[in-house]
Design a protein around this motif. Structure first.
Motif, PDB file in Angstrom:
ATOM      1  N   GLY A 197      19.300  -3.304  -6.134  1.00 17.85           N
ATOM      2  CA  GLY A 197      20.681  -3.680  -5.877  1.00 17.85           C
ATOM      3  C   GLY A 197      21.643  -2.517  -5.929  1.00 17.85           C
ATOM      4  N   VAL A 198      21.172  -1.320  -5.522  1.00 16.81           N
ATOM      5  CA  VAL A 198      22.039  -0.141  -5.531  1.00 16.81           C
ATOM      6  C   VAL A 198      22.018   0.497  -4.150  1.00 16.81           C
ATOM      7  N   ALA A 199      22.977   1.382  -3.902  1.00 17.30           N
ATOM      8  CA  ALA A 199      23.000   2.109  -2.639  1.00 17.30           C
ATOM      9  C   ALA A 199      21.846   3.091  -2.571  1.00 17.30           C
ATOM     10  N   SER A 200      21.376   3.358  -1.357  1.00 13.49           N
ATOM     11  CA  SER A 200      20.278   4.309  -1.185  1.00 13.49           C
ATOM     12  C   SER A 200      20.614   5.664  -1.774  1.00 13.49           C
ATOM     13  N   SER A 201      21.874   6.058  -1.684  1.00 13.75           N
ATOM     14  CA  SER A 201      22.278   7.363  -2.218  1.00 13.75           C
ATOM     15  C   SER A 201      22.030   7.447  -3.722  1.00 13.75           C
ATOM     16  N   ALA A 202      22.128   6.329  -4.416  1.00 12.25           N
ATOM     17  CA  ALA A 202      21.873   6.335  -5.863  1.00 12.25           C
ATOM     18  C   ALA A 202      20.408   6.612  -6.156  1.00 12.25           C
ATOM     19  N   ILE A 203      19.515   6.077  -5.328  1.00  9.52           N
ATOM     20  CA  ILE A 203      18.087   6.318  -5.508  1.00  9.52           C
ATOM     21  C   ILE A 203      17.733   7.750  -5.151  1.00  9.52           C
ATOM     22  N   TYR A 204      18.332   8.269  -4.058  1.00  4.10           N
ATOM     23  CA  TYR A 204      17.974   9.607  -3.593  1.00  4.10           C
ATOM     24  C   TYR A 204      18.380  10.692  -4.571  1.00  4.10           C
ATOM     25  N   ARG A 205      19.227  10.375  -5.521  1.00  7.10           N
ATOM     26  CA  ARG A 205      19.521  11.354  -6.574  1.00  7.10           C
ATOM     27  C   ARG A 205      18.346  11.490  -7.541  1.00  7.10           C
ATOM     28  N   HIS A 206      17.457  10.494  -7.546  1.00  6.80           N
ATOM     29  CA  HIS A 206      16.304  10.512  -8.457  1.00  6.80           C
ATOM     30  C   HIS A 206      14.998  10.796  -7.726  1.00  6.80           C
ATOM     31  N   VAL A 207      14.892  10.336  -6.495  1.00  4.35           N
ATOM     32  CA  VAL A 207      13.685  10.556  -5.704  1.00  4.35           C
ATOM     33  C   VAL A 207      14.121  10.716  -4.247  1.00  4.35           C
ATOM     34  N   SER A 208      13.881  11.896  -3.697  1.00  3.39           N
ATOM     35  CA  SER A 208      14.515  12.248  -2.425  1.00  3.39           C
ATOM     36  C   SER A 208      13.731  11.837  -1.190  1.00  3.39           C
ATOM     37  N   SER A 209      12.485  11.431  -1.352  1.00  4.94           N
ATOM     38  CA  SER A 209      11.656  11.130  -0.178  1.00  4.94           C
ATOM     39  C   SER A 209      10.486  10.252  -0.582  1.00  4.94           C
ATOM     40  N   ARG A 210       9.779   9.744   0.432  1.00  5.83           N
ATOM     41  CA  ARG A 210       8.576   8.961   0.152  1.00  5.83           C
ATOM     42  C   ARG A 210       7.544   9.812  -0.585  1.00  5.83           C
ATOM     43  N   ASP A 211       7.404  11.085  -0.190  1.00  6.97           N
ATOM     44  CA  ASP A 211       6.414  11.942  -0.847  1.00  6.97           C
ATOM     45  C   ASP A 211       6.745  12.161  -2.313  1.00  6.97           C
ATOM     46  N   GLU A 212       8.022  12.335  -2.611  1.00  5.73           N
ATOM     47  CA  GLU A 212       8.413  12.500  -4.011  1.00  5.73           C
ATOM     48  C   GLU A 212       8.166  11.212  -4.783  1.00  5.73           C
ATOM     49  N   LEU A 213       8.382  10.080  -4.135  1.00  2.32           N
ATOM     50  CA  LEU A 213       8.086   8.791  -4.766  1.00  2.32           C
ATOM     51  C   LEU A 213       6.596   8.663  -5.031  1.00  2.32           C
ATOM     52  N   LEU A 214       5.767   9.046  -4.067  1.00  2.40           N
ATOM     53  CA  LEU A 214       4.322   9.004  -4.257  1.00  2.40           C
ATOM     54  C   LEU A 214       3.899   9.868  -5.437  1.00  2.40           C
ATOM     55  N   THR A 215       4.469  11.053  -5.517  1.00  3.53           N
ATOM     56  CA  THR A 215       4.127  11.947  -6.623  1.00  3.53           C
ATOM     57  C   THR A 215       4.528  11.341  -7.958  1.00  3.53           C
TER      58      THR A 215
ATOM     59  N   GLY B 205       0.801  -1.211   0.000  1.00  5.47           N
ATOM     60  CA  GLY B 205       0.000   0.000   0.000  1.00  5.47           C
ATOM     61  C   GLY B 205       0.835   1.262   0.000  1.00  5.47           C
ATOM     62  N   ALA B 206       0.193   2.372  -0.348  1.00  6.73           N
ATOM     63  CA  ALA B 206       0.902   3.635  -0.522  1.00  6.73           C
ATOM     64  C   ALA B 206       1.543   4.138   0.760  1.00  6.73           C
ATOM     65  N   ALA B 207       0.873   3.963   1.896  1.00  5.36           N
ATOM     66  CA  ALA B 207       1.386   4.507   3.152  1.00  5.36           C
ATOM     67  C   ALA B 207       2.691   3.855   3.576  1.00  5.36           C
ATOM     68  N   ALA B 208       2.966   2.639   3.108  1.00  2.00           N
ATOM     69  CA  ALA B 208       4.155   1.900   3.531  1.00  2.00           C
ATOM     70  C   ALA B 208       5.260   1.898   2.477  1.00  2.00           C
ATOM     71  N   LEU B 209       5.178   2.752   1.486  1.00  2.00           N
ATOM     72  CA  LEU B 209       6.224   2.805   0.461  1.00  2.00           C
ATOM     73  C   LEU B 209       7.580   3.107   1.093  1.00  2.00           C
TER      74      LEU B 209
ATOM     75  N   TYR C 125       0.399  12.968   3.259  1.00  2.00           N
ATOM     76  CA  TYR C 125       0.831  13.309   1.905  1.00  2.00           C
ATOM     77  C   TYR C 125      -0.185  14.227   1.248  1.00  2.00           C
ATOM     78  N   ARG C 126       0.331  15.249   0.589  1.00  6.87           N
ATOM     79  CA  ARG C 126      -0.514  16.148  -0.194  1.00  6.87           C
ATOM     80  C   ARG C 126       0.094  16.275  -1.581  1.00  6.87           C
ATOM     81  N   ALA C 127      -0.646  15.865  -2.591  1.00  9.59           N
ATOM     82  CA  ALA C 127      -0.120  15.868  -3.952  1.00  9.59           C
ATOM     83  C   ALA C 127       0.141  17.299  -4.412  1.00  9.59           C
ATOM     84  N   PRO C 128       1.317  17.579  -4.972  1.00  9.15           N
ATOM     85  CA  PRO C 128       1.607  18.920  -5.479  1.00  9.15           C
ATOM     86  C   PRO C 128       0.814  19.210  -6.747  1.00  9.15           C
ATOM     87  N   ALA C 129      -0.041  20.207  -6.674  1.00 10.98           N
ATOM     88  CA  ALA C 129      -0.941  20.490  -7.794  1.00 10.98           C
ATOM     89  C   ALA C 129      -0.194  20.795  -9.075  1.00 10.98           C
TER      90      ALA C 129
END
Length: 234
Positions: A45-63, A31-35, A120-124
């Motif tokens: 199979g990559v370091a978290s830092s590699a992902i955070y260059r593309h998506v910095s937070s759960r909210d950004e991932l949700l968006t 579910g979305a709340a547990a992303l 979470y509030r979706a950015p309009a």
């Protein structure tokens, strides 16, 4: 240098595709709340830092996932539209394609049209455009039918609501008066509710298999109400 730039672009595309793929898998599983962004990193199979260059937070991932869901839904629904067909047939095709996508993608439909995700509030500025493409097509088709039956039966809208409706219709490029726009939004929310009732199991085990028939009844009633094709039947 040019080849290196292409390689970087290809790597970014592959990373984005992987984030979306695993993010959608998480949506279906937890579910979305547990992303979890870190969970996606582990899955790729990559370091978290590699992902955070593309998506910095759960909210950004949700968006990212929400925009992707809206975009894919709109692409599927509008691909079913044949501009050369009569308005009632176009309307029916878009409605059926919308339902088909929802039934095939229940977790992504839930993200787009289910319960809000806590905190979470979706950015309009990122979600309104892709999120209103199908609704805009519906409103344009309903407006093409003129007043239909709804004109003499709809209660007038308040001045405040009329201003909001006019602004919303203008934003998606549709010329519609406030009463028609209000009636169209009522019809749109009816479609969302009907599809959600089937997707989320709210119709129960006996009625859920009849989702397509319920949808056809809604289509017939709505096309008649808005004058697209009086008495339209599939």
């Amino acid at each position: 240098m040019e080849r290196q730039r292409r390689t970087h672009a290809e790597a970014r595309t592959r990373m984005r595709e992987g984030i979306l793929r695993l993010g959608n898998e998480q949506l279906a599983e937890v579910g979305a709340a547990a992303l979890s962004v870190r969970g996606i990193a582990r899955g790729l199979g990559v370091a978290s830092s590699a992902i955070y260059r593309h998506v910095s937070s759960r909210d950004e991932l949700l968006t990212m996932l929400l925009v992707d869901a809206y975009t894919e839904l709109a692409d599927a629904a509008l691909a079913a539209d044949d501009p050369a067909a009569p308005p009632a047939e176009r309307f029916a095709a878009i409605a059926r394609a919308t339902r088909a996508w929802a039934v095939s993608n229940p977790a992504r439909w839930a993200l787009a049209y289910g319960s809000p995700v806590p905190g979470y509030r979706a950015p309009a500025e990122q979600t309104t455009g892709p999120g209103t493409r199908v609704m805009g097509a519906f409103l344009a088709l309903l407006a093409s039918g003129g007043q239909g039956e709804h004109g003499s039966r709809s209660a007038p809208v308040s001045a405040a609501l009329g201003r909001e409706l006019a602004a919303g219709a203008a934003e998606i490029g549709v010329d519609a008066g406030p009463e028609l726009a209000a009636a169209a939004i009522e019809a749109w929310t009816g479609l969302i509710g009907l599809i959600s009732a089937e997707v989320f199991g709210q119709l129960g085990p006996d009625l859920s298999p009849h989702g397509p028939e319920f949808l056809d009844r809604w289509i017939s009633r709505t096309t008649t109400r808005f004058g697209l094709s009086p008495g339209y039947r599939r």
